[in-house]
Design a protein around this motif. Structure first.
Motif, mmCIF file in Angstrom:
data_model
loop_
_atom_site.group_PDB
_atom_site.id
_atom_site.type_symbol
_atom_site.label_atom_id
_atom_site.label_comp_id
_atom_site.label_asym_id
_atom_site.label_seq_id
_atom_site.Cartn_x
_atom_site.Cartn_y
_atom_site.Cartn_z
ATOM 1 N N ILE A 1 0.834 -1.204 0.000
ATOM 2 C CA ILE A 1 0.000 0.000 0.000
ATOM 3 C C ILE A 1 0.865 1.249 0.000
ATOM 4 O O ILE A 1 0.533 2.273 -0.620
ATOM 5 C CB ILE A 1 -0.930 -0.009 1.234
ATOM 6 C CG1 ILE A 1 -1.735 -1.302 1.282
ATOM 7 C CG2 ILE A 1 -1.857 1.197 1.228
ATOM 8 C CD1 ILE A 1 -2.523 -1.477 2.562
ATOM 9 N N GLY A 2 1.992 1.193 0.679
ATOM 10 C CA GLY A 2 2.869 2.355 0.765
ATOM 11 C C GLY A 2 3.460 2.785 -0.552
ATOM 12 O O GLY A 2 3.968 3.910 -0.682
ATOM 13 N N ALA A 3 3.419 1.891 -1.555
ATOM 14 C CA ALA A 3 3.964 2.241 -2.870
ATOM 15 C C ALA A 3 2.913 2.843 -3.797
ATOM 16 O O ALA A 3 3.238 3.198 -4.937
ATOM 17 C CB ALA A 3 4.563 0.995 -3.525
ATOM 18 N N GLU A 4 1.672 2.972 -3.330
ATOM 19 C CA GLU A 4 0.615 3.519 -4.161
ATOM 20 C C GLU A 4 0.789 5.032 -4.326
ATOM 21 O O GLU A 4 1.323 5.720 -3.439
ATOM 22 C CB GLU A 4 -0.752 3.213 -3.534
ATOM 23 C CG GLU A 4 -1.125 1.745 -3.536
ATOM 24 C CD GLU A 4 -1.471 1.228 -4.931
ATOM 25 O OE1 GLU A 4 -1.453 2.031 -5.892
ATOM 26 O OE2 GLU A 4 -1.756 0.029 -5.045
ATOM 27 N N SER A 5 0.306 5.535 -5.450
ATOM 28 C CA SER A 5 0.468 6.959 -5.773
ATOM 29 C C SER A 5 -0.267 7.849 -4.783
ATOM 30 O O SER A 5 0.156 8.980 -4.518
ATOM 31 C CB SER A 5 -0.046 7.243 -7.195
ATOM 32 O OG SER A 5 -1.407 6.861 -7.322
ATOM 33 N N PHE A 6 -1.389 7.353 -4.216
ATOM 34 C CA PHE A 6 -2.142 8.204 -3.293
ATOM 35 C C PHE A 6 -1.417 8.399 -1.964
ATOM 36 O O PHE A 6 -1.852 9.176 -1.126
ATOM 37 C CB PHE A 6 -3.561 7.665 -3.069
ATOM 38 C CG PHE A 6 -3.620 6.261 -2.516
ATOM 39 C CD1 PHE A 6 -3.398 5.995 -1.165
ATOM 40 C CD2 PHE A 6 -3.915 5.195 -3.370
ATOM 41 C CE1 PHE A 6 -3.475 4.708 -0.678
ATOM 42 C CE2 PHE A 6 -3.984 3.907 -2.878
ATOM 43 C CZ PHE A 6 -3.762 3.657 -1.526
ATOM 44 N N LEU A 7 -0.286 7.697 -1.755
ATOM 45 C CA LEU A 7 0.510 7.892 -0.548
ATOM 46 C C LEU A 7 1.897 8.454 -0.853
ATOM 47 O O LEU A 7 2.757 8.477 0.021
ATOM 48 C CB LEU A 7 0.653 6.561 0.219
ATOM 49 C CG LEU A 7 -0.587 6.061 0.954
ATOM 50 C CD1 LEU A 7 -0.321 4.688 1.558
ATOM 51 C CD2 LEU A 7 -1.009 7.043 2.044
ATOM 52 N N GLU A 8 2.101 8.917 -2.092
ATOM 53 C CA GLU A 8 3.428 9.382 -2.461
ATOM 54 C C GLU A 8 3.832 10.649 -1.705
ATOM 55 O O GLU A 8 5.023 10.941 -1.568
ATOM 56 C CB GLU A 8 3.496 9.627 -3.973
ATOM 57 C CG GLU A 8 2.549 10.697 -4.480
ATOM 58 C CD GLU A 8 2.624 10.836 -5.998
ATOM 59 O OE1 GLU A 8 3.390 10.070 -6.616
ATOM 60 O OE2 GLU A 8 1.920 11.704 -6.558
ATOM 61 N N ASN A 9 2.866 11.401 -1.205
ATOM 62 C CA ASN A 9 3.189 12.606 -0.428
ATOM 63 C C ASN A 9 3.288 12.328 1.066
ATOM 64 O O ASN A 9 3.533 13.251 1.853
ATOM 65 C CB ASN A 9 2.127 13.686 -0.679
ATOM 66 C CG ASN A 9 2.147 14.186 -2.113
ATOM 67 O OD1 ASN A 9 3.219 14.307 -2.715
ATOM 68 N ND2 ASN A 9 0.979 14.475 -2.665
ATOM 69 N N ALA A 10 3.079 11.089 1.456
ATOM 70 C CA ALA A 10 3.200 10.714 2.874
ATOM 71 C C ALA A 10 4.670 10.463 3.176
ATOM 72 O O ALA A 10 5.144 9.326 3.196
ATOM 73 C CB ALA A 10 2.349 9.487 3.166
ATOM 74 N N THR A 11 5.394 11.549 3.389
ATOM 75 C CA THR A 11 6.844 11.433 3.577
ATOM 76 C C THR A 11 7.215 10.692 4.851
ATOM 77 O O THR A 11 8.345 10.239 5.009
ATOM 78 C CB THR A 11 7.465 12.835 3.605
ATOM 79 O OG1 THR A 11 6.833 13.616 4.636
ATOM 80 C CG2 THR A 11 7.276 13.537 2.262
ATOM 81 N N TRP A 12 6.272 10.572 5.786
ATOM 82 C CA TRP A 12 6.539 9.871 7.042
ATOM 83 C C TRP A 12 6.494 8.359 6.870
ATOM 84 O O TRP A 12 6.910 7.606 7.767
ATOM 85 C CB TRP A 12 5.503 10.276 8.085
ATOM 86 C CG TRP A 12 4.083 10.104 7.605
ATOM 87 C CD1 TRP A 12 3.331 11.007 6.934
ATOM 88 C CD2 TRP A 12 3.282 8.925 7.745
ATOM 89 N NE1 TRP A 12 2.091 10.495 6.630
ATOM 90 C CE2 TRP A 12 2.034 9.215 7.129
ATOM 91 C CE3 TRP A 12 3.478 7.681 8.328
ATOM 92 C CZ2 TRP A 12 0.998 8.276 7.082
ATOM 93 C CZ3 TRP A 12 2.449 6.751 8.297
ATOM 94 C CH2 TRP A 12 1.226 7.056 7.672
ATOM 95 N N LEU A 13 5.974 7.905 5.722
ATOM 96 C CA LEU A 13 5.757 6.474 5.523
ATOM 97 C C LEU A 13 6.765 5.900 4.527
ATOM 98 O O LEU A 13 6.885 6.381 3.402
ATOM 99 C CB LEU A 13 4.330 6.234 5.009
ATOM 100 C CG LEU A 13 3.953 4.770 4.717
ATOM 101 C CD1 LEU A 13 3.938 3.951 6.007
ATOM 102 C CD2 LEU A 13 2.592 4.709 4.023
ATOM 103 N N SER B 1 6.769 0.365 8.109
ATOM 104 C CA SER B 1 7.979 1.095 8.446
ATOM 105 C C SER B 1 7.717 2.572 8.168
ATOM 106 O O SER B 1 7.285 2.941 7.070
ATOM 107 C CB SER B 1 9.162 0.610 7.602
ATOM 108 O OG SER B 1 10.330 1.347 7.891
ATOM 109 N N PHE B 2 7.976 3.439 9.157
ATOM 110 C CA PHE B 2 7.699 4.864 8.964
ATOM 111 C C PHE B 2 8.612 5.704 9.844
ATOM 112 O O PHE B 2 9.439 5.189 10.594
ATOM 113 C CB PHE B 2 6.223 5.183 9.226
ATOM 114 C CG PHE B 2 5.683 4.710 10.538
ATOM 115 C CD1 PHE B 2 5.771 5.480 11.681
ATOM 116 C CD2 PHE B 2 5.056 3.475 10.627
ATOM 117 C CE1 PHE B 2 5.262 5.058 12.882
ATOM 118 C CE2 PHE B 2 4.542 3.028 11.835
ATOM 119 C CZ PHE B 2 4.645 3.822 12.959
#
Length: 1007
Positions: free
Chosen positions: A615-627, A690-691
């Motif tokens: 899930i962390g590699a999805e585009s909707f989380l690309e701005n989640a720099t903490w993840l 991992s975050f």
């Protein structure tokens, strides 16, 4: 001419100086903090160094070299071009080490981030340097879902491992252990004390341990996957740099802890006198045997002090590793010796190892792993029983009024008062005169060849052996009166040879279909066979105790021998598909056949499927720099269990009477051609994460495992005329379910100070789902053994109702809750058993400029233990056994409120046994065995690398550490961790040898 030579020499030296220039700098993390011990290697050479406590380094750059390779655990490896610079400062970036590490599954390996199954890893740094005899002890509390219980505190003693609960009733519940591709056997090293078949592997030789917990990871092993798989990989050398040597030395002591506090002579004589008086035998009769409690000159012997000691331990490890571009090697030697806490007990081991990986051609490579170990065990204490000829239990119950030796140091007769007790064994003489030894030679080796047929298509062929040769010796000399009078001395020898081997071949193909579509296909075949032979002989009439060969016996007394074999083969295949490194699907199938099952049901089909979504590699989380990483896993599958007797499905015959003067044969066990596989159906839902710059990472799994077609001996009518009135059948179902949690967190990393914490927590529960023929209960000895809806572990006991203040008699509650002196079988109830509801561990590590402090807490809870020790030691002096000091609080007068009943010689009042009531015993001795233990604490100091380089060394580390330092528990025995076993489920503690508190100091030198 001399001047010309001098000019030429100066020119050459100047050129050399100009060709080799110094480079220095500082290595820091992305927060600007110095990294201590970071490795800097000049690419393509053997030149390198490491940073000091301030993160600084200096090295000479050879002519033509221009690239530095910088690496540090937990950070991305960097290659930095030097150019014309003389100072090169480097900032390291954190890596997602948790997800980028390689996980070994036995037949293959893959990156953690690509894994769609539940696998727990324990790395070398977590077990190195621990003063333990086997690696299974070192992983306790460090792997979620994996319960490690030490079955004995004796050196080299047995260890029980359960992966996600106990799922079998009578078949084996141990996981399959694979060491460098070898499926090792479960045969212990000897019978003269507790032993462990995994002792032959030196823990310091191990690179990683992977535990395959769910069906998706274990189904590739099919027949053996129901109880989980443990894959152990030993160390390899390096193909970069020169040879490295490492020497480690450790010395320490093991101290007994929390031993029972026993009565002194006055206390003992007092309670024995009261027992005689209350039983009507009179005070005078008691004093004739024991003397008077008011006599200040009573003889006194502290048998615990006589037979227990502070034991020494010593370990020496030497290793060498290295390689070239086409090969690498690792070789090691170790010596480990540990004295037992009981005098004369001594355990030692010598191991040697050689590992080699070599590229034979551009396409053909070889992997060779071999270890050999000699293990000697002397004077091992008997575990788990009321044995009079072993010093452990009698060290507590021996009479304190009977000294071990006289004023001349000669052995006294035991007991001095002439009363029959403990078979008249003087336990000091028994410990020092009886010879109990076990000697084992074990070799675990594997050889594999890998051939790249075409690009990305690789064939692998492997063969492995586990060879064990064990010899036991037990002498019972004429110097001990009992052995002299009974047999004229006796000598027993036992030899056992076991050869367990397996071979497999695989084809692996990695390929891509279009952009982003990656597939890996694997197919293989495996064959496994285990053979063992046993021979034993006993001779009697040994004139001299120093003669330890059977030919010195005057009378051959007994000879015996047996052999056995089992075989298994199977084919397997798996396919993994990944799309854009985000969506991963994996499927496995295996078909196995075992010689242990009936002809009509010998083969079993096992399979699994799993999916992973990053899930962390999805585009909707690309701005989640903490993840950094978030992956969901789901798996389901079926695995098998064949851990039963080799001939459980076959008919057996035994001698029965005579016919015409010749011995006859008759059936002793019926065949069952329908006997088949016990299976485990498992569902797992997991999340890897991992975050915060990889400061926090871990995993959580929710799982359920249903074990079906359970293997169990079922009673048959005695009228059938079969001496063994049971037949092994597939019956019933058991469910285990739970939650596994692993979490790691870097709390601080600043100013050279680093603080990391981590831990595991496992929650689990167990219940019987169904039994054969629709029954609700299976009985054994008239009491429930298994009940539908209840856990497989429980106790049949009477509820303890205390002591009647009016007369001191012990009572139990009947089925209506009314106290009674004479309960019946209908009053027996079921109480929670020995299976833990939760277990795990918590670690904390602080480091600052070479100083590291490491602590590890291990815990377990929600389980009860019936303490059988107290039958002897808390019996209100029913017999001459010494008693716990707590028994001095016995009932004396009407109105006394106490839990210790009236002392009564023989323990039977008006026909009622005061301890067991003639039934199963009461909850008086049932105890909560939950505990929290400071399992490890270690303080180490690594000398600065700059100082070491001047001495021509890579590193020097000195350390001090302790094991089992503190324990918090309500358990009423010696050790809540080592409590013995009740069948396969754990339970009653019957003088099981406890763990000791260990202190050790050591040094590790690398060069």
């Amino acid at each position: 001419m001399k001047k010309l030579y001098l000019v030429l020499l100066c020119t050459v030296l100047a050129g050399a100086v100009m060709a080799q220039r110094a480079v220095s700098g500082t290595i820091t993390d992305d927060a600007g903090e110095p990294l201590i011990g970071a490795s800097i290697l000049v690419k393509g050479t053997t030149s390198g160094t490491a940073t000091d406590i301030d993160g600084n380094y200096t090295l000479d750059l050879p002519a033509g070299a221009d690239i530095l390779v910088v690496s540090y655990t937990g950070f991305e490896t960097q290659e930095v071009q030097v150019g014309a610079r003389t100072r090169v400062d480097i900032i390291m970036s954190s890596s997602a080490e948790f997800l980028n590490e390689v996980v070994v599954t036995g037949y293959s390996s893959e990156l953690k981030r690509e894994v769609t199954s539940s696998i727990t890893s324990v790395k070398a740094e977590e077990i190195e340097g621990l003063p333990v005899q086997s690696w299974d002890r070192a992983i306790q509390g460090k792997a979620s879902g994996v319960q490690v219980t030490q079955g004995s505190g004796a050196p080299g003693g047995a260890v029980t491992i359960r992966v996600r609960g106990t799922g079998s009733i009578s078949a084996g519940s141990n996981p399959l252990v694979i060491i460098d591709g070898v499926q090792v056997g479960s045969t212990g090293q000897g019978t003269q004390g507790s032993s462990n078949p995994l002792n032959s592997i030196n823990p310091n030789d191990i690179e990683s341990i992977e535990i395959l917990k769910d069906a998706a990871s274990a189904s590739i092993y099919g027949a053996q996957g129901a109880n989980g798989i443990i894959v152990v990989t030993t160390k390899s050398g390096s193909r970069e740099g020169k040879a490295k040597f490492n020497v480690s030395y450790q010395e320490g002591v093991v101290q007994p802890m929390n031993l029972y506090e026993m009565m002194n002579s006055q206390q003992y004589v007092d309670i024995r006198t009261q027992a005689f008086i209350n039983a009507g035998r009179g005070e005078e009769a008691a004093q004739e045997l024991y003397g008077s409690a008011t006599d200040p000159n009573l003889e006194y012997e502290d048998w615990i002090d006589v037979l227990w000691r502070d034991a020494r331990l010593r370990t020496i490890d030497v290793s060498a590793s290295g390689g070239s571009k086409s090969a690498d090697y690792y070789s090691a030697f170790s010596y480990n010796r540990q004295e037992g806490q009981i005098i004369t007990n001594d355990w030692e081991r010598l191991t040697g190892r050689f590992n080699l990986n070599a590229d034979l051609t551009d396409r053909l490579s070889m992997n060779f792993r071999s270890s050999i170990a000699w293990i000697g065990n002397k004077g091992g204490p008997c575990d788990g029983g009321f044995f009079v000829n072993c010093p452990f239990a009698p060290s507590f119950w021996s009479m304190p009024i009977s000294p071990a030796t006289d004023e001349n140091g000669e052995y006294n007769p035991y007991p001095l008062n002439g009363q029959g007790h403990n078979f008249n064994f003087n336990e000091l003489q028994n410990a020092e005169n009886v010879t109990r030894t076990s000697s084992t030679l074990q070799n675990v080796s594997s050889l594999a060849f890998n051939y790249e047929i075409i690009p990305n298509l690789t064939a692998r062929a492997s063969v492995g052996i586990d060879y064990v040769n064990n010899q036991d010796l037990n002498s019972r000399p004429i110097s001990i009166p009992f052995f002299r009078d009974a047999w004229g001395g006796q000598l027993f020898n036992r030899d056992r040879v076991s050869l367990n081997w397996n071979t497999f071949g695989t084809l692996t193909y990695d390929f891509s279909v279009g952009e982003g579509h990656d597939l890996t296909a694997l197919a293989g075949y495996e064959y496994k066979q285990e053979d063992w032979n046993l021979f034993n002989a006993t001779g009697r009439g040994i004139a001299d105790a120093s003669f330890l060969n059977l030919n010195s016996a005057a009378t051959p007394f007994a000879v015996g021998g047996t052999s056995s074999t089992n075989r298994r083969q199977g084919g397997f295949a798996s396919l993994k598909y990944a799309y854009n490194d985000k969506y991963i699907v994996n499927g496995t199938v295996r078909y196995d056949g075992s010689s242990r099952f009936g002809e009509d049901n010998r083969w079993g089909l096992f399979y699994s499927g799993s999916v992973g979504w990053r899930i962390g590699a999805e585009s909707f989380l690309e701005n989640a720099t903490w993840l950094e990483e978030l992956k969901l896993r789901v798996s389901y599958g079926i695995t098998g269990n064949s851990a039963i007797g080799d001939f459980a499905a076959l008919p057996e015959f035994g001698t029965r009477g005579q016919y015409l003067g010749a011995p006859g044969l008759a059936p002793s066990k019926l065949a069952n051609n329908l006997l088949g596989w016990e299976t485990a159906e498992q569902l797992d839902i997991g999340l890897d994460f991992s975050f915060l710059g990889n400061k926090v990472y871990g995993t959580i799994d929710f799982w359920q495992k249903n074990n079906k077609d359970l293997l169990l001996g079922t009673q048959i009518p005695a009228a059938a005329g079969i001496s063994n009135s049971s037949i092994t059948e597939n019956v019933g179902e058991i469910r285990n379910e739970g939650i596994d949690i692993e979490l790691n967190y870097t709390l601080l990393n600043t100013g050279g100070f680093r603080w990391t914490v981590g831990g595991t927590l496992s929650l689990q529960r167990n219940a019987v789902v169904s039994l054969n023929e629709g029954r609700d209960t299976i009985f054994s000895g008239g009491y429930p053994q298994f009940i539908v809806g209840e856990p497989i572990s429980f106790y049949n006991l009477l509820p303890f109702a205390g002591v009647n203040p009016a007369n001191g008699r012990v009572m139990a509650y009947d089925q209506n809750g009314v106290p009674t002196y004479a309960p019946t079988a209908e009053d027996v109830r079921q109480f929670d058993g020995a299976l833990a509801d939760y277990f795990g561990g918590f670690r904390s590590e602080w480091s600052y400029k070479g100083v590291t402090i490491y602590g590890f807490l291990q815990f377990q809870g929600g389980n009860n233990v019936f303490n059988n020790d107290l039958y002897a030691l808390a019996s209100a002096s029913r017999d001459p056994d010494n008693q716990l000091v707590s028994q001095t609080a016995y009932w004396r007068n009407p109105g006394d409120v106490t839990t210790v009943g009236i002392p009564y010689d023989g323990g039977v009042i008006e026909g009622i046994d005061q301890q067991s009531f003639g039934l199963t015993g009461s909850t008086q001795f049932l105890s909560d065995a939950s505990y929290l233990r400071l399992k490890e604490i270690k303080i180490s100091y690594q000398f600065p690398s700059s100082l070491m380089q001047k001495a021509g060394l890579n590193n020097i580390t000195v350390f001090a550490q302790g094991l089992n330092m503190l324990t918090w528990t309500e358990f009423d025995g010696i050790d809540p961790e080592v409590v013995g076993t009740r069948q396969a489920f754990g339970g009653g503690s019957s003088f099981v040898f406890p763990l000791g508190r260990q202190y050790s100091f050591g040094i590790n030198v690398g060069f």
